[in-house]
Design an enzyme around this catalytic site. Structure first.
Site, mmCIF file in Angstrom:
data_model
loop_
_atom_site.group_PDB
_atom_site.id
_atom_site.type_symbol
_atom_site.label_atom_id
_atom_site.label_comp_id
_atom_site.label_asym_id
_atom_site.label_seq_id
_atom_site.Cartn_x
_atom_site.Cartn_y
_atom_site.Cartn_z
ATOM 1 N N ASN A 10 0.864 -1.177 0.000
ATOM 2 C CA ASN A 10 0.000 0.000 0.000
ATOM 3 C C ASN A 10 0.903 1.230 0.000
ATOM 4 O O ASN A 10 1.423 1.623 1.028
ATOM 5 C CB ASN A 10 -0.901 -0.034 1.249
ATOM 6 C CG ASN A 10 -1.731 1.224 1.395
ATOM 7 O OD1 ASN A 10 -1.833 2.018 0.463
ATOM 8 N ND2 ASN A 10 -2.334 1.414 2.560
ATOM 9 N N LYS A 12 0.189 4.225 -0.371
ATOM 10 C CA LYS A 12 -0.464 5.449 0.149
ATOM 11 C C LYS A 12 -0.192 6.629 -0.804
ATOM 12 O O LYS A 12 -0.107 6.423 -2.004
ATOM 13 C CB LYS A 12 -0.006 5.737 1.579
ATOM 14 C CG LYS A 12 -0.189 4.510 2.481
ATOM 15 C CD LYS A 12 -0.051 4.790 3.938
ATOM 16 C CE LYS A 12 -0.254 3.512 4.722
ATOM 17 N NZ LYS A 12 -0.286 3.707 6.147
ATOM 18 N N HIS A 101 -9.799 1.524 4.811
ATOM 19 C CA HIS A 101 -8.536 1.729 5.517
ATOM 20 C C HIS A 101 -8.769 2.755 6.645
ATOM 21 O O HIS A 101 -9.537 3.709 6.469
ATOM 22 C CB HIS A 101 -7.468 2.239 4.540
ATOM 23 C CG HIS A 101 -6.107 2.231 5.145
ATOM 24 N ND1 HIS A 101 -5.691 3.190 6.021
ATOM 25 C CD2 HIS A 101 -5.084 1.345 5.028
ATOM 26 C CE1 HIS A 101 -4.449 2.912 6.413
ATOM 27 N NE2 HIS A 101 -4.059 1.788 5.825
ATOM 28 N N GLU A 103 -7.108 5.148 7.685
ATOM 29 C CA GLU A 103 -6.832 6.543 7.323
ATOM 30 C C GLU A 103 -8.036 7.157 6.609
ATOM 31 O O GLU A 103 -8.342 8.329 6.765
ATOM 32 C CB GLU A 103 -5.558 6.624 6.457
ATOM 33 C CG GLU A 103 -4.319 6.431 7.319
ATOM 34 C CD GLU A 103 -3.118 5.850 6.600
ATOM 35 O OE1 GLU A 103 -3.082 5.842 5.361
ATOM 36 O OE2 GLU A 103 -2.209 5.373 7.312
ATOM 37 N N GLU A 173 -5.984 -4.543 10.744
ATOM 38 C CA GLU A 173 -4.998 -3.477 10.906
ATOM 39 C C GLU A 173 -5.283 -2.688 12.179
ATOM 40 O O GLU A 173 -6.050 -1.702 12.152
ATOM 41 C CB GLU A 173 -5.056 -2.523 9.710
ATOM 42 C CG GLU A 173 -4.720 -3.172 8.394
ATOM 43 C CD GLU A 173 -4.014 -2.193 7.460
ATOM 44 O OE1 GLU A 173 -2.912 -2.503 7.028
ATOM 45 O OE2 GLU A 173 -4.550 -1.099 7.220
ATOM 46 N N GLY A 179 1.976 2.640 11.022
ATOM 47 C CA GLY A 179 2.948 3.726 10.904
ATOM 48 C C GLY A 179 3.644 4.085 12.199
ATOM 49 O O GLY A 179 4.301 5.121 12.288
ATOM 50 N N SER A 219 2.935 -1.703 10.660
ATOM 51 C CA SER A 219 4.375 -1.768 10.937
ATOM 52 C C SER A 219 5.001 -3.122 10.598
ATOM 53 O O SER A 219 5.825 -3.640 11.357
ATOM 54 C CB SER A 219 4.655 -1.387 12.391
ATOM 55 O OG SER A 219 4.251 -0.051 12.628
HETATM 56 P P1 PGA Z 1 2.437 0.671 7.868
HETATM 57 O O1 PGA Z 1 1.003 0.860 7.185
HETATM 58 O O2 PGA Z 1 3.029 -0.616 7.317
HETATM 59 O O3 PGA Z 1 3.223 1.880 7.453
HETATM 60 O O4 PGA Z 1 2.220 0.590 9.343
HETATM 61 C C1 PGA Z 1 0.153 -0.237 6.999
HETATM 62 C C2 PGA Z 1 -1.125 0.209 6.361
HETATM 63 O O5 PGA Z 1 -1.573 1.344 6.627
HETATM 64 O O6 PGA Z 1 -1.723 -0.514 5.559
#
Ligand code: PGA
Length: 257
Positions: A10, A12, A101, A103, A173, A179, A219
């Site tokens: 992903n 982003k 997601h 976010e 998640e 993150g 992460s």
């Molecule tokens: P990350 O993000 O690996 O940077 O923690 C995962 C995600 O948002 O799908």
């Protein structure tokens, strides 16, 4: 039969289309010995790079990648300035679409109802949704993880047919792990994967509970991928930050080497 592992990148809001092309060229060099019978790799670039990535994927000889999107609208077309329809993604041979997601839920106020509509539209266009669900740190600290997961599934999957669930992907998640550099432990992940499969078994059927592929996201790094993939019932990972560095992502994909 075991579910095939799905490792998804992903990206982003990172990488221009030119940077995406360079990234894929680097990746193809690092991934040419992956066993694609066992592992499927999907790349979810920003919308502006979908076409460039699609062309490169088609042209690759030894490396097999699937194309994914990070989001879409539920409508077929219409006056939705700035949005992208599922029909547009399907026309680009997009296979996977991430839905819900955290976010998007937190920053763009997407609700479970809205997410359910997107799921239906993605299925209608014969693409595979990756439904992201997970709890906040506060919910985790208050022992509300199970009820949060149930609430999200209740609304998002209420109208879904068992057959649709069989072939979809659910990404667990935990929001506190995204993150932050702090991933959930394999024990935490196993517990939630079990909550998800039990919900599906109870509300849909056993075949769907077994066949649905469940990813972990939050992460994921080369250092913890082995433990995460060892967690029972986990069929893959959704990788954010570490997926925009070709060598880090390749090390994640090649965790068994
Ligand atoms: P990350 O993000 O690996 O940077 O923690 C995962 C995600 O948002 O799908």
């Amino acid at each position: 039969m075991e579910n095939k592992t799905l490792i998804s990148a992903n990206w982003k809001m990172h990488l221009t289309h030119l940077e995406a092309i360079r990234m894929l060229q680097e990746l193809s060099f690092l991934l040419d010995e992956v066993n694609y019978e066992k592992i499927e790799i999907a790349i979810h670039p920003p919308f502006t790079s979908l076409r460039s990535v699609q062309i490169l994927i088609d042209d690759m000889k030894k490396v097999e990648l699937s194309l994914g999107a990070q989001n879409c609208h539920f409508a077929e077309s219409g006056a939705y300035t700035g949005e992208i329809s599922p029909a547009m993604l399907a026309a680009l041979q997009v296979k996977y679409v991430i839905v819900g997601h955290s976010e998007r839920r937190q920053l763009f106020e997407e609700t479970d109802d809205f997410i359910a509509k997107k799921l239906a539209a993605i299925w209608q266009h014969k693409m595979t949704p990756i439904l992201a669900i997970g709890e906040t740190l506060e919910e985790r600290d208050n022992d509300q993880t199970e009820s949060k997961i149930h609430d999200q599934l209740d609304v998002a999957l209420m109208a879904a047919q068992p057959k649709q669930i069989e072939s979809m992907v659910i990404a667990y998640e935990p929001i506190w792990a995204i993150g932050t550099g702090e991933s959930a432990t394999p024990q935490d992940i196993e517990a939630v994967v079990e909550i998800i499969r039990s919900w599906i078994k109870k509300n849909k059927n056993e075949a769907a509970a077994k066949s649905v592929r469940i990813q972990y996201g939050g992460s994921v790094k080369p250092i913890n991928i082995g433990g995460i993939m060892g967690a029972q019932g986990v069929d893959g990972v959704l990788v954010g930050g570490a997926s925009i560095d070709a060598s880090e992502f390749a090390r994640i994909v090649r965790y068994q080497d």
